[in-house]
Design a protein around this motif. Structure first.
Motif, PDB file in Angstrom:
ATOM      1  N   SER A  74      49.833   7.682  51.105  1.00 21.70           N
ATOM      2  CA  SER A  74      50.979   6.790  50.982  1.00 21.70           C
ATOM      3  C   SER A  74      52.294   7.566  50.884  1.00 21.70           C
ATOM      4  O   SER A  74      52.425   8.452  50.039  1.00 21.70           O
TER       5      SER A  74
ATOM      6  N   ASN B  95      55.569   4.524  46.691  1.00 23.05           N
ATOM      7  CA  ASN B  95      54.869   3.692  45.718  1.00 23.05           C
ATOM      8  C   ASN B  95      54.850   2.263  46.247  1.00 23.05           C
ATOM      9  O   ASN B  95      55.819   1.788  46.848  1.00 23.05           O
ATOM     10  N   MET B  96      53.738   1.566  46.041  1.00 22.23           N
ATOM     11  CA  MET B  96      53.658   0.165  46.454  1.00 22.23           C
ATOM     12  C   MET B  96      53.094  -0.680  45.321  1.00 22.23           C
ATOM     13  O   MET B  96      51.942  -0.446  44.909  1.00 22.23           O
TER      14      MET B  96
ATOM     15  N   GLN C  52      49.621  -1.103  43.471  1.00 27.17           N
ATOM     16  CA  GLN C  52      48.668  -1.136  44.583  1.00 27.17           C
ATOM     17  C   GLN C  52      48.270   0.271  45.011  1.00 27.17           C
ATOM     18  O   GLN C  52      47.089   0.565  45.180  1.00 27.17           O
ATOM     19  N   VAL C  53      49.270   1.129  45.187  1.00 28.44           N
ATOM     20  CA  VAL C  53      49.000   2.521  45.540  1.00 28.44           C
ATOM     21  C   VAL C  53      50.220   3.358  45.164  1.00 28.44           C
ATOM     22  O   VAL C  53      51.357   2.933  45.345  1.00 28.44           O
ATOM     23  N   GLU C  54      49.964   4.534  44.609  1.00 27.44           N
ATOM     24  CA  GLU C  54      51.049   5.422  44.227  1.00 27.44           C
ATOM     25  C   GLU C  54      51.397   6.365  45.373  1.00 27.44           C
ATOM     26  O   GLU C  54      50.569   6.648  46.239  1.00 27.44           O
ATOM     27  N   LYS C  55      52.614   6.850  45.376  1.00 26.53           N
ATOM     28  CA  LYS C  55      53.059   7.785  46.386  1.00 26.53           C
ATOM     29  C   LYS C  55      52.143   9.010  46.398  1.00 26.53           C
ATOM     30  O   LYS C  55      51.843   9.595  45.371  1.00 26.53           O
TER      31      LYS C  55
ATOM     32  N   VAL D 101      45.298   6.315  51.136  1.00 22.36           N
ATOM     33  CA  VAL D 101      45.441   4.956  51.672  1.00 22.36           C
ATOM     34  C   VAL D 101      44.179   4.571  52.437  1.00 22.36           C
ATOM     35  O   VAL D 101      43.488   3.616  52.100  1.00 22.36           O
TER      36      VAL D 101
ATOM     37  N   TYR E 252      48.172  -3.296  55.742  1.00 23.12           N
ATOM     38  CA  TYR E 252      48.304  -2.359  54.629  1.00 23.12           C
ATOM     39  C   TYR E 252      49.194  -1.182  55.031  1.00 23.12           C
ATOM     40  O   TYR E 252      50.110  -0.784  54.304  1.00 23.12           O
ATOM     41  N   LEU E 253      48.941  -0.617  56.207  1.00 27.90           N
ATOM     42  CA  LEU E 253      49.750   0.501  56.691  1.00 27.90           C
ATOM     43  C   LEU E 253      51.201   0.070  56.892  1.00 27.90           C
ATOM     44  O   LEU E 253      52.140   0.791  56.530  1.00 27.90           O
TER      45      LEU E 253
ATOM     46  N   LEU F  96      53.457  -0.162  53.884  1.00 34.59           N
ATOM     47  CA  LEU F  96      53.851   1.134  53.339  1.00 34.59           C
ATOM     48  C   LEU F  96      54.894   1.815  54.223  1.00 34.59           C
ATOM     49  O   LEU F  96      55.274   2.961  53.978  1.00 34.59           O
TER      50      LEU F  96
END
Length: 390
Positions: free
Chosen positions: A39, A42-43, A132-135, A139, A153-154, A157
């Motif tokens: 990623s 951050n998301m 959801q996801v950190e930098k 992914v 998803y992609l 981000l």
């Protein structure tokens, strides 16, 4: 002549992944990742409201004064004092001093004053930064097949390009002087050619759309010339018909004259015994039987794994399942049988009309029933292996 398992092993050993290419994410559906993706952000990239409602600093009171509002897409960071709240909407930036969002359904509002009738837990309805996801976090792993959800998803981000395995360009060469295209007048001695349409549909079902159909009469010179041209322009060639031992079957000779290496020819099976698999460099050639049911059976069992290997799939073979046979199945000739069938949650029925020339039962079948060459009989209610077609 070899057994089915030997043929499948040879195909797996001689099918290689296509080269990796950069592709726009919105064009990558069905492709296989050739790299692991991490990623870049951050998301969500900020604390985000999960509800329409009011953001506030939770205290002991139930009454709060509304001092403004924040909609999704704007950035406002008011300093909330004790007993102050701000109107907020789903996806909006949550002010740094707010620690809770209350749903609007749990609030009674009179002008600029709200009463919280059902107090949420502290921290409720706030999506944390990077929840959801950190930098820098994983992914999607390499070899992931890109589904609609993966594409989304992609995109969320901010990723617009991905490295994927290129899909093979596939040519379908139809042989047969007796064949005419559907839509033309059916003359005596002629039949409508259906294998190319059928094979193109089967290719589309696994995401391969770069296909082209060519036709050739039953003549050695024209067959040789056509194959030479296709070897220069396509990654995989599927040849329909002309691979048996009749007086007008010139495909095998034409392949030899084009320096296509024979990896196997003829399999101990029914239908589809006269099946050729060869290569020239990394170009793959399948010469399939001309009978439609034999051709489609050979596609599912042999061509499909080779194509999926080229496309970058890790799991290339059809997943087999077991069901109880609704009737006794005889296999007296020592061949592996692929029989068209219909299965449900517990049993399978072998359909009538198993002729290799007929598609009428194939059109309603949802599986191929596999009877090994060394099994002479499968009794009623005995488990049998199936290759699902859905």
């Amino acid at each position: 002549m070899i057994q089915v398992d030997q043929a499948l092993h040879i195909i797996q050993e001689n099918s290689f992944k296509m080269r990796a290419v950069k592709l726009k994410v919105n064009k990558a559906l069905g492709f296989v990742l050739a790299e692991t993706v991490f990623s870049p952000i951050n998301m969500p990239p900020f604390r985000q409201s999960a509800m329409d409602g009011y953001a506030f600093v939770q205290g002991e009171d139930e009454y709060y004064k509304v001092i403004g509002g924040i909609q999704a897409g704007s950035h406002s960071d008011p300093h909330l004092q004790e007993n102050e709240a701000i109107r907020i909407f789903t996806g909006a930036y949550v002010p740094n001093h707010a620690d809770t969002v209350v749903m609007q359904e749990h609030v009674k509002r009179e002008e600029d004053l709200i009463t919280i009738e059902k107090m949420p837990q502290k921290g409720a309805n706030i999506r944390a930064k990077g929840e959801q996801v950190e930098k820098g976090a994983l992914v999607l792993e390499k070899d992931t097949v890109l589904s609609p959800a993966a594409i989304g998803y992609l995109a969320c981000l901010g990723i617009i390009d991905v490295l994927v395995y290129q899909q093979p360009k596939v040519a379908i060469l139809v042989t047969g002087s007796e064949l005419i295209e559907p839509g033309k007048k059916l003359k005596k001695g002629k039949i409508f050619e259906s294998n190319s349409v059928m094979l193109q549909a089967a290719l589309i079902s696994i995401g391969i759309r770069k296909t082209k159909v060519f036709r050739v009469k039953d003549k050695l010179k024209s067959t040789k010339k056509a194959i030479k041209k296709l070897l220069s322009n396509f990654d995989v060639i599927l040849i329909s018909g002309g691979i048996s031992v009749g007086d007008y079957d010139f495909v095998k000779e034409a392949l030899v004259k084009n320096d296509v290496e024979e990896l196997f020819y003829k399999i101990n099976q029914k239908p589809g015994k006269p099946l050729f698999f060869g290569k020239k460099g990394e170009k793959l050639v399948f010469a399939l039987p001309g009978n439609p049911a034999s051709s489609l059976t050979s596609f599912y069992v042999y061509v499909l794994p080779a194509l999926k290997k080229r496309m970058g799939f890790e799991e290339i073979h059809q997943t087999e399942i077991l069901r109880k046979s609704n009737a006794t199945i005889q296999n007296p000739n020592g061949k592996t049988l692929f029989l068209k069938g219909l299965y449900d949650g517990t049993h399978v029925t072998v359909l009538e009309s198993q002729s290799s020339a007929m598609l009428n039962t194939f059109a309603i079948a949802n599986c191929l029933v596999v009877v090994p060459y060394d099994t002479t009989q499968i009794r009623k209610n005995q488990f049998v292996r199936l290759l699902p077609l859905n």
